[in-house]
Structures are given as C-alpha cells and as structure tokens.
Design an enzyme around this catalytic site. Sequence first.
Site, PDB file in Angstrom:
ATOM      1  N   LYS A  71       0.808  -1.225   0.000  1.00 49.48           N
ATOM      2  CA  LYS A  71       0.000   0.000   0.000  1.00 49.48           C
ATOM      3  C   LYS A  71       0.839   1.274   0.000  1.00 49.48           C
ATOM      4  O   LYS A  71       0.521   2.232  -0.705  1.00 49.48           O
ATOM      5  CB  LYS A  71      -0.958  -0.009   1.191  1.00 49.48           C
ATOM      6  CG  LYS A  71      -1.993  -1.112   1.117  1.00 49.48           C
ATOM      7  CD  LYS A  71      -2.912  -1.080   2.320  1.00 49.48           C
ATOM      8  CE  LYS A  71      -3.880  -2.252   2.277  1.00 49.48           C
ATOM      9  NZ  LYS A  71      -4.831  -2.230   3.402  1.00 49.48           N
ATOM     10  N   GLY A 134       1.848   1.416   8.911  1.00 46.85           N
ATOM     11  CA  GLY A 134       2.006   1.188   7.486  1.00 46.85           C
ATOM     12  C   GLY A 134       0.800   1.730   6.739  1.00 46.85           C
ATOM     13  O   GLY A 134       0.121   2.653   7.193  1.00 46.85           O
ATOM     14  N   GLY A 135       0.509   1.123   5.588  1.00 46.17           N
ATOM     15  CA  GLY A 135      -0.564   1.643   4.748  1.00 46.17           C
ATOM     16  C   GLY A 135      -1.916   1.666   5.417  1.00 46.17           C
ATOM     17  O   GLY A 135      -2.599   2.689   5.452  1.00 46.17           O
ATOM     18  N   GLY A 244     -11.927  -7.774  11.393  1.00 48.32           N
ATOM     19  CA  GLY A 244     -11.298  -7.224  10.212  1.00 48.32           C
ATOM     20  C   GLY A 244     -12.224  -7.105   9.014  1.00 48.32           C
ATOM     21  O   GLY A 244     -12.148  -6.130   8.256  1.00 48.32           O
TER      22      GLY A 244
END
Length: 277
Positions: A71, A134-135, A244
């Site tokens: 990403k 992160g992304g 998720g």
Amino acid sequence: MITGKTQLIAHLGYPTEAFKAPMIYNPWFESQGIDAVVVPMGVKPDDYPATLTALARLTNLRGALVTMPHKVTTLSLANEVTPTARIAGACNALLRRADGSWLGDQFDGAGFVRGVQRKGRRLAGARALVAGCGGVGSAIAASLAAAGVAEIGLFDSHPASAEALRDRLLRHYPALVVRTGSKDPASHDIVVNATPLGMNDGDPLPLDVERIDPRALVGEVVMKAEYTPLLRAAKAKGCDVQVGTDMLFEMIPAYLEFFGFGNATPDELRAASRITY
C-alpha cells in the site's frame, strides 16, 4: 462464468491465503449480473513495480485492490493519487485509465471508521491508539482524525514510520494531539491493531490486553480468522470489538463506485458474500 468480455480486478498482495475480498465481490457481481471478477495475485515486494507496469498493459483490466505489503509503495507508483491517499501515505485502490495510467485512492480508513460509527461509537473527542503505521494504519489514523478524535497515539516497530505519520496528520489537523513511541492501550477509547500480528499461528499479541479499558472498542485489520487472539482476549474483558472483515464490508461500496460498478449497502454485500476462514 468468465468470458472474453469479463473485466478483471487484480487483488495484489503477499501472501494471498488470507484474502477475503474475492468471496465478497465475486458473489456480488454474480448476483447483480456484472461481468467482472476479482482475481488474487501474489506479488512479492521486489517484483511489485514491474508487475504494475505489466498489468497496466492489460486492456481488460479495470483496476486493482492493493493490500499488504504494497500500500505504501503504491503511492509512489501511481500516476495520480487522490488527496485522501496523499494524507494516508498509502493507496489501496488503483483504477486503470484508458491511456494505461493508474489513479490511486484509499478506502481503508473510511471503511474502518464507518464500521465503528455503525456500532454506535462516538468518535468526536475520543482518544485512539493505532498500533502499526504502514498503509492500513496510516489510513485509519487519517480517517479517525477526520472524524474528530481529540488524540491519537501511534506506535510502529519502526519509529520513523510513526513519526512520519504524525507529521502528515499535524499538517492537516494542527489541533490534533498526536503521541508516538508507546503502544500502551490504557485510557484509550478506540484501540486498533493495524500490524500483521495475528496472521500466523503463534504470533504474540500486538498489545497488552490487560491494560485495555473494558469500555474501549478494539478493532482489528487481520482477517485470517474472524476473531483473532487479540479480539478474543478483548471480548473476554468485556470490550466491544470490530473484526477485520467489518472494514471490508464498509469500504466495498466506495470501491464499487470507484471502479464504475454501481453501489451496494454493507448489508446487501453481507447477504451475498461467501466468506470462509
């Protein structure tokens, strides 16, 4: 049935075993008579730039879903990116335009925040902790800031990633309180695991569950299992949790519009999906 007219959407990441998006998109396309298919494609980081260049030459490719670990890299590889992706520092969607160029956008954060709000949580004035910058973590932090949280704690195993995200957030939200360097979840209303921990059997917990307030909502981005060890431990404490795939169901309507495939509600997508773990 895949035909010569079928539009392809690449699902790019590595490894692919935990991918859930094809089990949502493809049944939805089938139910709506849309001649398109999402195809998982495992691409290691060293091969990713060349793979994107090759995919841009496919005339029947509509675009790509982008997931870990690509990403952040995608931001620099796209020909144009939206302001949302720029703030997040990552892209998770690529639209192939007629000239073969890539337009990058970002929907992770919006999906996560919509899921939290659908559960009745008020974000304005809340304190949030995001572990993993992160992304996906960057996108979630950006969307939490846009939703009006008062304070965000950022932690990453690479401190420079958390500090860079802090700087991007403060450029756009100067009144936001941003702290880095600690993953202590105590006193936070929203606690987010945006690290890969939980993907593999035997992974340590990403956070000290004993320090989480039972009134907090604990959210997860890992999708290998519906309830990861972190979420099971949080539920045992009495916390509300967000799995998720909740983020996926909330962001897919935005993806469908981005790719030009109409729209859908999260409930309609859940009804059509064939997710397995």
